[in-house]
Design an enzyme around this catalytic site. Structure first.
Site, PDB file in Angstrom:
ATOM      1  N   HIS A  17      30.781  51.786  44.047  1.00 52.58           N
ATOM      2  CA  HIS A  17      31.572  52.144  45.236  1.00 52.58           C
ATOM      3  C   HIS A  17      32.766  53.011  44.812  1.00 52.58           C
ATOM      4  O   HIS A  17      32.935  53.298  43.626  1.00 52.58           O
ATOM      5  CB  HIS A  17      32.036  50.903  46.001  1.00 52.58           C
ATOM      6  CG  HIS A  17      32.951  49.997  45.237  1.00 52.58           C
ATOM      7  ND1 HIS A  17      32.519  49.144  44.252  1.00 52.58           N
ATOM      8  CD2 HIS A  17      34.301  49.798  45.314  1.00 52.58           C
ATOM      9  CE1 HIS A  17      33.537  48.475  43.747  1.00 52.58           C
ATOM     10  NE2 HIS A  17      34.633  48.851  44.385  1.00 52.58           N
ATOM     11  N   SER A  74      40.177  39.523  51.727  1.00 51.49           N
ATOM     12  CA  SER A  74      39.755  40.089  50.456  1.00 51.49           C
ATOM     13  C   SER A  74      38.392  40.751  50.620  1.00 51.49           C
ATOM     14  O   SER A  74      37.590  40.366  51.474  1.00 51.49           O
ATOM     15  CB  SER A  74      39.683  38.997  49.394  1.00 51.49           C
ATOM     16  OG  SER A  74      39.108  39.495  48.216  1.00 51.49           O
ATOM     17  N   ASP A 131      30.217  39.422  40.610  1.00 51.97           N
ATOM     18  CA  ASP A 131      31.660  39.602  40.821  1.00 51.97           C
ATOM     19  C   ASP A 131      32.383  38.254  40.842  1.00 51.97           C
ATOM     20  O   ASP A 131      32.026  37.358  41.615  1.00 51.97           O
ATOM     21  CB  ASP A 131      31.843  40.340  42.161  1.00 51.97           C
ATOM     22  CG  ASP A 131      33.278  40.520  42.598  1.00 51.97           C
ATOM     23  OD1 ASP A 131      34.182  40.329  41.772  1.00 51.97           O
ATOM     24  OD2 ASP A 131      33.482  40.876  43.779  1.00 51.97           O
ATOM     25  N   HIS A 163      36.288  40.495  48.243  1.00 50.69           N
ATOM     26  CA  HIS A 163      35.499  39.829  47.209  1.00 50.69           C
ATOM     27  C   HIS A 163      35.016  38.454  47.679  1.00 50.69           C
ATOM     28  O   HIS A 163      35.746  37.720  48.345  1.00 50.69           O
ATOM     29  CB  HIS A 163      36.327  39.665  45.934  1.00 50.69           C
ATOM     30  CG  HIS A 163      36.804  40.968  45.372  1.00 50.69           C
ATOM     31  ND1 HIS A 163      36.068  41.705  44.463  1.00 50.69           N
ATOM     32  CD2 HIS A 163      37.941  41.673  45.594  1.00 50.69           C
ATOM     33  CE1 HIS A 163      36.742  42.811  44.156  1.00 50.69           C
ATOM     34  NE2 HIS A 163      37.875  42.815  44.836  1.00 50.69           N
ATOM     35  N   HIS A 178      44.831  39.842  56.619  1.00 46.04           N
ATOM     36  CA  HIS A 178      44.222  40.487  55.457  1.00 46.04           C
ATOM     37  C   HIS A 178      43.059  39.634  54.980  1.00 46.04           C
ATOM     38  O   HIS A 178      43.138  38.407  54.948  1.00 46.04           O
ATOM     39  CB  HIS A 178      45.222  40.654  54.312  1.00 46.04           C
ATOM     40  CG  HIS A 178      44.571  41.195  53.059  1.00 46.04           C
ATOM     41  ND1 HIS A 178      44.091  42.489  52.996  1.00 46.04           N
ATOM     42  CD2 HIS A 178      44.286  40.617  51.861  1.00 46.04           C
ATOM     43  CE1 HIS A 178      43.560  42.683  51.804  1.00 46.04           C
ATOM     44  NE2 HIS A 178      43.660  41.576  51.091  1.00 46.04           N
ATOM     45  N   ASP A 183      50.722  55.426  32.801  1.00 45.76           N
ATOM     46  CA  ASP A 183      50.187  55.668  34.146  1.00 45.76           C
ATOM     47  C   ASP A 183      48.966  54.795  34.430  1.00 45.76           C
ATOM     48  O   ASP A 183      48.882  54.158  35.477  1.00 45.76           O
ATOM     49  CB  ASP A 183      49.808  57.141  34.301  1.00 45.76           C
ATOM     50  CG  ASP A 183      51.009  58.059  34.166  1.00 45.76           C
ATOM     51  OD1 ASP A 183      52.094  57.676  34.636  1.00 45.76           O
ATOM     52  OD2 ASP A 183      50.875  59.146  33.569  1.00 45.76           O
ATOM     53  N   ASP A 193      39.268  51.416  40.580  1.00 48.69           N
ATOM     54  CA  ASP A 193      38.951  50.561  39.430  1.00 48.69           C
ATOM     55  C   ASP A 193      37.473  50.646  39.052  1.00 48.69           C
ATOM     56  O   ASP A 193      37.030  50.013  38.095  1.00 48.69           O
ATOM     57  CB  ASP A 193      39.369  49.102  39.677  1.00 48.69           C
ATOM     58  CG  ASP A 193      38.695  48.469  40.877  1.00 48.69           C
ATOM     59  OD1 ASP A 193      38.331  49.201  41.823  1.00 48.69           O
ATOM     60  OD2 ASP A 193      38.535  47.235  40.894  1.00 48.69           O
TER      61      ASP A 193
END
Length: 555
Positions: free
Chosen positions: A70, A364, A193, A366, A362, A47, A74
């Site tokens: 946040h 991202s 990041d 990041h 769309h 899973d 993940d």
């Protein structure tokens, strides 16, 4: 001599996901994030994957707290699987992240209540010897933060997931002056990041995405079905805004998306008029050009809403000719085939499909190259550590930093489990490592599925399973009856009679040879020999290697 700060990433290096980093000074530990990673396609039945918490299990009294950047899974998703194992320490999260954490915890009612404290996006948290100052960061979920961590050796700036968006939706614009103000006190280490470190330019603003989605709304005469990630709340807000502009009513479909939307509306992070979101019953009364369905399934997941629609397997919805289907997400590597199959099925039923390779619908969450450079220029760190990404992504980020005059000797790439020591003079990886092997969640099991189990599952998935049941007379050692054979995923028994005949003869001969030379025979040894001999025989006959499971019964 001043002690050194230890930085120990337990996840988030080597992959996108499973983010978790420890900061340790004189035995006291601060944790940033505790996320999950979704399994690869070669991990059947798994899973989630969570960070390896072995380093912390015997150090629960040393853990000061966990700060979350946040509310994406993940970064928060491993809490239910790890929190009790490490002593249920205090959690610090902004309002939306806290709401999502507590909502998920409802599915784990057997666990002790969380010790969670709500923090503001600009707040100071004192956890001696650490002091943390939070600052707002733009991402594709509201209420995200970065962290300035004051330590006895110097200041560490951890960006969290971020991009510089000056016209966001459902969030405030990036405050560059705040980051510059924090950096004016000297940043010893920047941890930044790296997810989009190989992507040139500047990420698109969410305002631009809303404008492009508006073109589809303007031209569509039938229903609009928009699929995106359940946690991409900024995109959901854009779709709500457009529905209200163009007079469409909305239904939300997908368990996780419904839960996230409910929390975000309750906490004021999604703005929606009272009658915009309706129930499925109300949907039937509306013409198609007044309907927007926002759902999960943009990655072609088998049990998500959009794939169920593609397979005509939804309990009250079906695709109609003239529907416009929007896939407002990036393609997660590995999902290309599933997404293509889903698009084929939707198109065959008459839907017109829009996706990010056709137009900019769309963005991202990041930072891309120019934004990453901007962060390095704003903070001017002495040392640099790329985080959140695969090795290649972090290498690309390293090259960006070097192009901005950060010396190569001052940059650490590291890997999960690395113990990295930081002082005013040095930043280096130590020989010692913390455990970092995969911990897999499979149903109710946490960590009980390891490499051997996965290897067995892979073998069964690839070449199937071959079970042979042999009944042996305990007095004589002879096989009493023709062995029974069960084949799953290997050969179809009715069409393989000659192979089965040879197999039975071979096994009877082998067992009686062993039992005649050592009576009573060691049945564990008999099974081992059957497994080895049959494995070789079946490969020679079929060029396949099924998992061979001998069952020997003495009567």
């Amino acid at each position: 001599m001043q002690n050194k700060l230890k930085i120990i990433p337990l996840g988030g290096l080597e992959e996108v996901g499973k983010n978790m980093t420890l900061f340790e000074y004189e035995g006291k530990i601060l944790i940033v994030d505790m996320g999950i990673q979704f399994p690869d396609t070669d991990m059947p039945g798994v899973d989630y994957i969570i960070p390896n918490y072995s380093y912390l299990e015997k150090r629960t009294k040393d853990i000061l707290g966990i700060v979350f950047t946040h509310g994406h899974y993940d970064h928060i998703g491993a809490i239910p699987y790890m929190i009790n194992q490490i002593g249920n320490p205090p959690l610090f999260a902004t309002k939306l992240a806290k709401g999502l954490i507590l909502k998920r915890q409802e599915d784990f009612s057997n666990l002790a209540p969380l010790n969670i404290k709500e923090i503001k996006r600009e707040e100071k948290i004192s956890l001696p010897p650490f002091s943390i100052e939070t600052f707002p960061q733009n991402h594709n979920i509201p209420d995200g933060i970065g962290l300035l961590i004051e330590t006895p050796v110097g200041r560490v700036l951890h960006t969290g997931d971020f991009k510089f968006d000056f016209t966001p939706v459902a969030d405030i614009p990036t405050d560059v002056s705040k980051i510059a103000s924090l950096a004016s006190k000297d940043i010893l280490l920047l941890m930044s990041d790296s997810t989009n470190a190989e992507v040139p330019g500047h990420s698109l603003s969410e305002k631009t995405i809303q404008e492009n989605l508006g073109v589809i709304f303007e031209k569509s005469r039938g229903r609009i079905i928009a699929a995106t990630f359940a946690s991409l709340l900024s995109r959901i807000q854009e779709l709500i805004n457009l529905a209200e502009i163009f007079g469409r009513k909305i239904i939300i479909e997908g368990y996780s998306m419904k839960a996230n939307v409910e929390i975000a509306i309750k906490l004021g992070f999604l703005k929606v008029k009272k009658d915009t979101i309706i129930s499925p019953k109300q949907l039937r009364r509306l013409p198609d050009n007044k309907i927007l369905i926002i759902c999960t399934g943009s990655q072609g997941e088998g049990d998500a809403v959009l794939m169920r629609l593609a397979h005509k397997d939804h309990r009250f919805l079906s695709i109609k000719r003239g529907d416009s289907v929007i896939l407002s997400s990036s393609i997660v590597p590995g999902n290309e085939k599933a997404i293509q199959d889903m698009k084929d099925l939707l198109a065959w039923q008459g839907a017109k499909i829009f996706h990010s390779q056709m137009m900019d619908i769309h963005a991202s969450g990041h930072a891309q190259k120019e934004e990453l450079k901007m962060m390095i220029n704003l903070t001017k760190p002495k040392f640099f550590m790329p985080i959140h990404g695969s090795y290649y992504m972090r290498e690309m980020h390293k090259e960006l930093a070097m192009s901005l005059n950060v010396p190569e000797k001052n940059i650490v790439i590291g890997e999960n489990g690395s113990i990295i020591e930081l002082s005013q003079e040095k930043f280096e990886v130590q020989k010692e490592k913390a455990p970092s092997t995969y911990v897999m969640v499979d149903g109710l099991g946490i960590g009980d599925v390891g490499e051997i189990v996965i290897r067995d599952r892979q073998a069964m998935a690839k070449d199937g399973m071959f079970v042979i049941v042999i009944v042996v007379d305990s007095a004589t050692g002879r096989v009493k009856q023709s062995p029974d054979i069960i084949s799953r995923g290997f050969v179809y028994l009715r069409e393989s009679k000659e192979l089965l005949r040879k197999t039975r003869q071979r096994v009877i001969k082998l067992v009686e040879k062993i039992t005649s030379s050592q009576h009573p025979a060691n049945m564990a040894f008999v099974k081992k020999r059957i497994r080895e001999d049959l494995g070789e025989f079946l490969f020679k006959e079929t060029n396949r290697r099924p998992m061979v499971l001998p069952v020997v019964i003495e009567v």
